[in-house]
Design a protein around this motif. Structure first.
Motif, PDB file in Angstrom:
ATOM      1  N   THR A  87       0.830  -1.198   0.000  1.00 23.10           N
ATOM      2  CA  THR A  87       0.000   0.000   0.000  1.00 23.10           C
ATOM      3  C   THR A  87       0.868   1.254   0.000  1.00 23.10           C
ATOM      4  N   GLU A  89       0.618   3.535   2.108  1.00 21.01           N
ATOM      5  CA  GLU A  89       0.992   3.784   3.500  1.00 21.01           C
ATOM      6  C   GLU A  89       2.313   3.094   3.849  1.00 21.01           C
ATOM      7  N   SER A  92       5.249   4.837   2.191  1.00 25.55           N
ATOM      8  CA  SER A  92       5.574   6.133   2.789  1.00 25.55           C
ATOM      9  C   SER A  92       6.572   5.993   3.935  1.00 25.55           C
TER      10      SER A  92
END
Length: 269
Positions: A87, A89, A92
């Protein structure tokens, strides 16, 4: 695995998770509203199975054994996708991982920016160094991780390689295959197949084109995940990974084969 699970509980007519699943005499399953309109509830109901084209008479039977797992899957599918797919996320949490020259095997040639390494045939820095793992053509990365979540991506070239993490205090004199018992949580490519070096090695799906690998470490949850960056699919999950001491990124390359390009890897930005 996740996609196969979803397909097993998806109606081939509406392409959604089963709703009140019913089974035809030919054993194929569909949503009740897809296969049996409300005005057709009669014993002489005649239908052609959309899957096998069999001509069937009589009402389908409700597939009770599928109702509960299907409802549960629908409820938790979002979380399951997050668990099994790469993902934004996770990406990141990218770390600026670099190779540690003091831990590099003498056959490895590191780039000036410490982001790439190639396996050669001539030894360099032959002086013994306690930081190295002399039995493996490997190099450790930095920084080490003792808390939090961390992610990095590696592009690999070559017939053999291994990637993952190891404990800071791993036995530098280890011999033979490396595994979680010895403080290594890795996956590797050997003879064209992907392997997980765990206590009970699973049968991993064939990934002949795996070249970009994402590695995610969650220290508090004691988990290390490996992703195929190209399709964002989770290749393997090591858990639990003890958090009693820091973990270091681990990289290893196979020895060069005659007439073949040298094995190499690069840590992607």
């Amino acid at each position: 695995m996740a996609q196969s699970l979803k397909e097993a509980f998806t109606c081939s007519i509406c392409q959604q998770f089963f709703s009140d699943p019913v089974q035809l005499p030919c054993s194929h399953v569909f949503c009740q509203h897809c296969i049996q309109p409300s005005d057709s509830m009669r014993e002489d109901f005649l239908i052609e199975c959309p899957s096998c084209k069999a001509q069937l008479r009589g009402n389908p039977v409700r597939a009770l054994e599928l109702c509960e797992p299907c409802n549960s899957l629908k409820q938790h599918w979002g979380l399951l996708e997050m668990e099994l797919y790469l993902t934004d996320e996770v990406r990141s949490m990218r770390e600026d991982v670099r190779l540690d020259p003091s831990t590099a095997h003498s056959l490895l040639l590191l780039s000036c920016d410490l982001k790439s390494v190639q396996c050669g045939t001539i030894s360099h820095n032959t002086e013994p160094d306690a930081s190295r793992v002399p039995q493996l053509v490997s190099v450790l990365g930095g920084p080490s991780f003792s808390m939090g979540c961390h992610y990095w991506e590696v592009e690999v070239e070559g017939h053999e390689w291994a990637l993952g993490v190891c404990q800071e205090s791993v036995d530098r004199q280890c011999k033979g295959d490396v595994s979680c018992e010895q403080g290594f949580w890795i996956i590797s490519k050997q003879a064209g197949e992907i392997h997980a070096h765990s206590l009970e090695p699973p049968e991993l799906r064939a990934i002949p084109d795996l070249r970009r690998v994402g590695i995610f470490v969650d220290v508090e949850f004691e988990v290390v995940k490996f992703y195929n960056v190209d399709n964002k699919f989770c290749v393997y999950i090591h858990q639990p990974v003890p958090s009693c001491e820091p973990l270091r990124p681990f990289f290893s390359l196979g020895l060069p084969r005659e007439g073949a390009p040298a094995a190499s890897l690069s840590i992607l930005q």
